[in-house]
Design an enzyme around this catalytic site. Structure first.
Site, mmCIF file in Angstrom:
data_model
loop_
_atom_site.group_PDB
_atom_site.id
_atom_site.type_symbol
_atom_site.label_atom_id
_atom_site.label_comp_id
_atom_site.label_asym_id
_atom_site.label_seq_id
_atom_site.Cartn_x
_atom_site.Cartn_y
_atom_site.Cartn_z
ATOM 1 N N GLU A 112 -9.796 -19.023 6.316
ATOM 2 C CA GLU A 112 -8.934 -20.208 6.455
ATOM 3 C C GLU A 112 -9.782 -21.265 7.135
ATOM 4 O O GLU A 112 -9.990 -21.222 8.344
ATOM 5 C CB GLU A 112 -7.705 -19.847 7.311
ATOM 6 C CG GLU A 112 -6.798 -18.796 6.689
ATOM 7 C CD GLU A 112 -5.892 -19.371 5.604
ATOM 8 O OE1 GLU A 112 -5.615 -20.593 5.638
ATOM 9 O OE2 GLU A 112 -5.459 -18.611 4.726
ATOM 10 N N CYS B 100 -6.127 -28.632 11.462
ATOM 11 C CA CYS B 100 -6.924 -28.437 10.247
ATOM 12 C C CYS B 100 -6.368 -29.223 9.067
ATOM 13 O O CYS B 100 -7.120 -29.642 8.202
ATOM 14 C CB CYS B 100 -6.994 -26.960 9.905
ATOM 15 S SG CYS B 100 -5.367 -26.197 9.804
HETATM 16 P P1 NAD Z 1 -15.163 -22.231 14.901
HETATM 17 O O1 NAD Z 1 -15.524 -21.843 13.520
HETATM 18 O O2 NAD Z 1 -16.180 -22.866 15.751
HETATM 19 O O3 NAD Z 1 -14.653 -20.943 15.739
HETATM 20 C C1 NAD Z 1 -13.648 -20.074 15.258
HETATM 21 C C2 NAD Z 1 -13.863 -18.671 15.844
HETATM 22 O O4 NAD Z 1 -15.134 -18.178 15.440
HETATM 23 C C3 NAD Z 1 -13.846 -18.605 17.372
HETATM 24 O O5 NAD Z 1 -13.117 -17.446 17.765
HETATM 25 C C4 NAD Z 1 -15.315 -18.466 17.740
HETATM 26 O O6 NAD Z 1 -15.521 -17.713 18.911
HETATM 27 C C5 NAD Z 1 -15.893 -17.749 16.545
HETATM 28 N N1 NAD Z 1 -17.294 -18.095 16.306
HETATM 29 C C6 NAD Z 1 -17.922 -19.272 16.596
HETATM 30 N N2 NAD Z 1 -19.222 -19.216 16.223
HETATM 31 C C7 NAD Z 1 -19.410 -18.001 15.672
HETATM 32 C C8 NAD Z 1 -20.543 -17.336 15.100
HETATM 33 N N3 NAD Z 1 -21.730 -17.935 15.021
HETATM 34 N N4 NAD Z 1 -20.388 -16.091 14.627
HETATM 35 C C9 NAD Z 1 -19.196 -15.470 14.691
HETATM 36 N N5 NAD Z 1 -18.086 -16.035 15.241
HETATM 37 C C10 NAD Z 1 -18.196 -17.291 15.726
HETATM 38 O O7 NAD Z 1 -13.875 -23.151 14.731
HETATM 39 P P2 NAD Z 1 -13.071 -23.936 15.846
HETATM 40 O O8 NAD Z 1 -13.917 -25.027 16.409
HETATM 41 O O9 NAD Z 1 -12.449 -22.979 16.787
HETATM 42 O O10 NAD Z 1 -11.897 -24.574 14.975
HETATM 43 C C11 NAD Z 1 -12.044 -25.775 14.261
HETATM 44 C C12 NAD Z 1 -12.263 -25.546 12.793
HETATM 45 O O11 NAD Z 1 -11.324 -24.623 12.292
HETATM 46 C C13 NAD Z 1 -12.073 -26.806 11.949
HETATM 47 O O12 NAD Z 1 -13.025 -26.839 10.924
HETATM 48 C C14 NAD Z 1 -10.690 -26.624 11.362
HETATM 49 O O13 NAD Z 1 -10.441 -27.336 10.181
HETATM 50 C C15 NAD Z 1 -10.647 -25.142 11.148
HETATM 51 N N6 NAD Z 1 -9.280 -24.673 11.150
HETATM 52 C C16 NAD Z 1 -8.758 -24.204 9.998
HETATM 53 C C17 NAD Z 1 -7.442 -23.793 9.971
HETATM 54 C C18 NAD Z 1 -6.795 -23.253 8.732
HETATM 55 O O14 NAD Z 1 -5.736 -22.688 8.856
HETATM 56 N N7 NAD Z 1 -7.389 -23.397 7.568
HETATM 57 C C19 NAD Z 1 -6.680 -23.850 11.126
HETATM 58 C C20 NAD Z 1 -7.258 -24.338 12.280
HETATM 59 C C21 NAD Z 1 -8.568 -24.738 12.294
#
Ligand code: NAD
Length: 467
Positions: A221, A255
């Protein structure tokens, strides 16, 4: 594997032990019975209600979410998903009968949903309750065991969720592991049966790569640049209200927030005036001082957003406050399609305004970016609405509204291409956490010889049946 992970609360061998215990527990079959699943959903509902004050306080601390916003977009959605799952889980779990072709005369066919097993759910910080617990509802309804890893960037919510899970479930059934990205990295090396990830497309790639190594099915997602189109025949004051609602909920850190606005040249001046007036009705003359106006999650994202302010002319807003990490609702005009603000997902209260004259012009702007997670179109013209929906690929969206498509358990929620793979909510969530097993049951009362080697006239019969 005994290395220390950069999270004091858990070590690598402890992660192994948690997963091994979950796998053993799954094999006992207890999670598969529908009464058990319903019981766990009821337990989760009671826990969410009991923890409501802690969750609201944590969301206030992490993101300055008002109670109304936190309830509508987080806790309320979780409760509504639980209610839907409780109502339908028995029906969803029933094997479906399927048709059987003449070639298989004597047999019957069924499709049997079965849980994947031990699943991993990784969540982001922006709706940290909703985006951790709604997938948990689906995973429980489908009969899985669950390891949860919330975002470290909403630490108060992560702690509150950890306490909720600890008090409600046995760790061999549902466990929450707190920590930074390095904890996800460790988790992604383990043999899960399904991975459900919500976050950025960049990390989505990392998750999919890790999953590919073990051929683990994934649901991603992700995000993207969701366009919001306001046509010349739209009801402008209503459109303004719904656009502002969609953009400023959680200070734009959504998002599916309208990322940028595409407005017909003839409607632009009037729409901008309406938007300004709605912002003032919702958050007053000085939104930064409004206690209900959200803040940016951390300094890094705050600085990233400040950078966008130079990508156009500030037509409204633009005030910022380093101490509270707040950015006033800002309208940005004269933005170039090649600027960063038009290439990256904004994820904040800054709204670039672009104008169009023809539908082709509009489509060429939208097509500059990958397939978005959401799209919104405001128009009273059915043909125009249909043209946009047909011409632009996107995850999901609304006609004459914003955000609301994800508040219903009856529509699948997910992206397409770089905005995601797979979907959930309601029955779609159940399906996402289930494997659909095909079972053909053949009669043993008779046996047609025509399929066997050297059967008399066999090939002719097969030719006739398959033609
Ligand atoms: P992110 O991808 O930075 O982090 C999400 C999760 O991944 C966190 O738990 C983090 O600890 C983990 N993570 C971060 N780096 C990682 C790595 N290198 N390897 C493994 N895990 C890792 O996202 P964010 O900043 O928390 O959220 C914002 C993003 O999420 C935006 O792009 C937004 O559009 C998207 N988002 C999508 C939805 C949806 O339902 N489609 C909902 C909310 C947010």
């Amino acid at each position: 594997m005994n290395s220390q992970i950069s999270n004091p609360s858990i070590e690598s061998h402890e992660i192994d032990a948690v997963i091994e215990r979950q796998k053993q527990y799954f094999r006992t079959g207890e999670t598969r019975s529908v009464p058990f699943r319903r019981e766990q959903l009821i337990k989760l509902r009671e826990a969410v209600l009991r923890f409501e004050p802690q969750l609201l306080a944590a969301l206030k601390e992490d993101l300055n979410k008002s109670e109304q916003e936190a309830y509508t977009t987080e806790i309320g959605i979780v409760l509504s998903e639980i209610r839907t799952a409780l109502r339908y889980v028995r029906r969803w779990s029933k094997p479906e009968r399927a048709r059987t072709p003449m070639t298989h005369f004597g047999a019957s066919s069924r499709i049997v949903p079965e849980p994947y097993g031990t699943t991993l759910i990784i969540g982001p910080w922006n709706y940290p309750v909703n985006l951790m617990l709604v997938p948990v509802v689906s995973a429980i309804a489908a009969g899985n065991t669950i390891v949860m890893k919330p975002s470290e960037m909403a630490p108060a919510t992560s702690r509150a969720l950890a306490a909720l899970v600890r008090e409600t479930f046995r760790p061999e059934y549902v466990t929450l592991i707190e920590g930074e990205a390095s904890v996800s990295t460790e988790l992604l090396k383990r043999p899960f049966d399904h991975i459900f990830f919500t976050g950025s497309p960049q990390v989505g790639r990392i998750v999919m790569e890790a999953a590919a190594k073990q051929l683990i099915p994934v649901t991603l997602e992700l995000g993207g640049k969701s366009p919001c189109i306001v046509h010349k025949d739209a009801r402008l004051s209503l459109a303004a209200k719904r656009v502002v609602y969609g953009k400023l909920t959680n200070a734009g850190q959504t998002c599916v927030a309208p990322d940028y606005l595409l407005v017909h040249r003839e409607a632009k001046a009037a729409l901008l005036k309406e938007i300004e007036s709605v912002v003032e009705t919702f958050y007053g003359q000085d939104p930064i001082r409004d206690p209900d106006y959200g803040r940016i999650v951390n300094e890094r994202h705050y600085r990233r957003l400040l950078g966008y302010l130079a990508d156009g002319r500030i037509a409204y807003g633009g005030q910022t406050d380093d101490a509270s990490l707040k950015i006033a609702p800002t309208l940005l005009e004269d933005v170039s399609p090649n600027s960063k603000v038009m290439r990256e997902e904004i994820f904040g209260p800054i709204l670039p305004i672009l104008e169009y004259e023809s539908t082709e012009e509009l489509l060429s702007i939208v097509r500059q970016n990958p397939k978005p997670l959401a799209l919104y179109v405001f128009s009273e013209n059915k043909q125009f609405q249909q043209d946009i929906i047909r011409e632009v690929p996107f995850g999901g969206g609304c006609v004459n509204d914003t955000l609301m498509h994800l508040g219903t358990p009856y529509l699948p929620f997910g992206g397409v291409g770089t905005s995601g793979i797979g979907s959930y909510h309601g029955e779609h969530g159940f399906r996402t956490f289930s494997h659909y097993k095909s079972v053909l049951k053949q009669t043993s009362r008779f046996d047609f010889p025509f399929r066997y080697p050297k059967a008399k006239n066999g090939l002719n019969i097969i030719r006739k049946l398959l033609r």
